[in-house]
Each structure stands twice: as C-alpha cells, then as structure tokens.
Design an enzyme around this catalytic site. Sequence first.
Site, mmCIF file in Angstrom:
data_model
loop_
_atom_site.group_PDB
_atom_site.id
_atom_site.type_symbol
_atom_site.label_atom_id
_atom_site.label_comp_id
_atom_site.label_asym_id
_atom_site.label_seq_id
_atom_site.Cartn_x
_atom_site.Cartn_y
_atom_site.Cartn_z
ATOM 1 C CG ASP A 31 -0.178 -0.067 2.530
ATOM 2 O OD1 ASP A 31 1.075 -0.105 2.496
ATOM 3 O OD2 ASP A 31 -0.820 -0.078 3.596
ATOM 4 N NE ARG A 47 12.553 24.605 -3.363
ATOM 5 C CZ ARG A 47 12.565 23.987 -4.532
ATOM 6 N NH1 ARG A 47 12.783 24.682 -5.631
ATOM 7 N NH2 ARG A 47 12.374 22.689 -4.611
ATOM 8 C CE LYS A 92 14.346 33.263 -8.354
ATOM 9 N NZ LYS A 92 14.676 31.865 -8.073
ATOM 10 C CB THR A 107 16.505 30.263 -11.134
ATOM 11 O OG1 THR A 107 15.155 30.183 -10.674
ATOM 12 C CG2 THR A 107 17.249 31.360 -10.421
HETATM 13 C C1 R5P Z 1 14.996 29.865 -4.980
HETATM 14 O O1 R5P Z 1 14.915 30.823 -4.210
HETATM 15 C C2 R5P Z 1 16.164 28.942 -5.018
HETATM 16 O O2 R5P Z 1 17.296 29.495 -4.437
HETATM 17 C C3 R5P Z 1 16.470 28.514 -6.434
HETATM 18 O O3 R5P Z 1 16.867 29.652 -7.178
HETATM 19 C C4 R5P Z 1 15.261 27.904 -7.088
HETATM 20 O O4 R5P Z 1 14.708 26.935 -6.267
HETATM 21 C C5 R5P Z 1 15.629 27.298 -8.421
HETATM 22 O O5 R5P Z 1 14.477 26.799 -9.002
HETATM 23 P P1 R5P Z 1 14.382 26.557 -10.564
HETATM 24 O O6 R5P Z 1 15.577 25.749 -10.978
HETATM 25 O O7 R5P Z 1 13.094 25.801 -10.733
HETATM 26 O O8 R5P Z 1 14.326 27.889 -11.242
#
Ligand code: R5P
Length: 296
Positions: A34, A93, A193, A228
């Site tokens: 399960d 996060r 960002k 990112t």
């Molecule tokens: C966000 O604040 C983290 O430091 C990374 O920049 C983020 O988790 C990267 O995520 P992704 O690769 O999906 O852009």
Amino acid sequence: MIIIPGPASLELGEKIAEKIGVDAHTVDHRLFPDGESYIRLTVPVEGETAVVVQTTFPNPDRGMMQLFLMVRAAKDLGAGRVVCVVPYLAYSRQDKRFLDGEALSLDTVVTLLENAGGDELIVVDAHNEESLERLQEKTRLGMVNLSAMPLIAGHMRSLGFDGAYSLSPDEGAKHLADAAAEVLGGGSGFFEKTRHRATGEIEMVVRDLEIGGKDAVVFDDIISSGGTTAAAVRGLKKFGAHKVAAACTHGLFMGDAEERIREAGADLILSTDTVQTPLSRVTVASLVADHLKKAE
Ligand code: R5P
C-alpha cells in the site's frame, strides 16, 4: 558514534562513515504493497550517538517518512543522542506564509523531527539560514547549516575557473556567490529575480556587469526546473562572459533542466552529492564528517 545511512543516502552515508573511520550500518527497509515504509535498524544504539543520514530527494515525502521512522526508532531503542544529517532538506522553500492559509512546511518538518526524538539537525546550504535561526528559538533541536560553497568553488578552480566572476541569480543567494568569490577571487554580484507564484514564470533584472571576456559561474543552492539558472546564464552571456558554468549544492534537475541551462549557454553544470545525480561532481562527505568529528 554509529552512522546509519538511510535508504536515500546509502552512498553518501557510507562515505561519511569511511571519512570518520567507522562502519556504516544500513537499515532494512522496504515498501508495503500500500506504499507504507518499513524500517528496521540493524545495530544496537543504546547509549550511543546515532547519526542518521538521509536526504529527502527524489521522493521528498517518502524520504521524510523514512527519516522520521529511523530517528524515532533510534530514540526509543535508547540512543543517547540522535543526530539527523539531512543534506538536502525538502520543504525548506515554504518557510513562510506567502498566501493566507498556507502551511508552514519547514516549521512542520522541524517540529516533527524534534518530536520524533532528534537532538540535532545538520543540513547543507539551507535554503534560508535566517528561517532556521528563527526556528532555533522555538525548538530544542540544535540546527547546523554547513556550506559546501568553498568545496564547490575549489572544484571549479581546479577546472580552470580561477579568477572567474561569481554570480547568484537573486539576492537571497548572494552569500553563496560571495563565499565562492573568496576562493575564485574574481569578484561577485547578483541579479534580481521575481517568480510569479501563479505561473511559476521568472523575471530577471539583469544588471550591467563588467565581465566582457571573463569567465563566470552562477552559484545557487538549488537547481530544480533550471529556469532560474538558465536566465542567469543568459544574462552573463549577454554581457559578454566568455566561459560560463552553473553550479549548485542541491541538483534536483527536474525534467529538461540540464538541457535548458546548456541551451542558455552554460559550458559546464555541476552539483554536490546531497542529491546524487550524474552531475554530482563534489562530495559533501568530508564536510559532514569533519563537523561530526569536531562535535563528538
Ligand atoms: C529559490 O529561491 C532557489 O534558491 C532557487 O533559485 C530555485 O529553487 C531554483 O528553481 P528553478 O531551478 O526551478 O528555477
């Protein structure tokens, strides 16, 4: 000290034990039909310091549950102290309520670990060190955040990136680029960002950098979708960077992340073994082992 590598960190757990000069005692584990996890410790832990090593990827929920089971088992079997080495701590996060009603995931994970019987939590490059410090005031679980950046930057140097510019894709990761720049010596900076929560789309304000003809490295804690890092690599290329590399501590590399970053212009992509992938080029074993030896 007894090192217990969990199912998600067999290789890293063995390496840590080897660096300390003790045996690693893997657990018996399986999944019931399960989907429930079964865990059995294979070594007596009574009166000992039990060090459970378990990362929480590729399956964060299962990895977490196995971690809780191992920690609880060690505690109720009489371990004097239970140290939780969670190289990549999933749920980090979601460390605050971005929208009303959201669960505080990091807070929840820390509370569960404490209640399971953990005495210390060791992570590598925490997503947000300040969140851990804030939680430290509410828990008796000791929190330790180790940084792999000097190791990663040292490795980049050995690959010819000595003197390269270190960049973080957002201000939150600036401390990572700064730490790397101390090793590489080529200066550091960050872009700005914004991620739209509804669509996940990334907007990056790329500052004008004087990096024409220079090599550069993007440093981040996590690469997940690669969006990112790809945007940051593109920004560096725009300002004339020569060779560009992308390095992170926790390489989740979801879907076509690697390809996206390469297409953006990265000549090299690497991560550590907090999450084991083919791009794990730097081991955090000695970082963790040195801390454990010092703390003993
Ligand atoms: C966000 O604040 C983290 O430091 C990374 O920049 C983020 O988790 C990267 O995520 P992704 O690769 O999906 O852009």
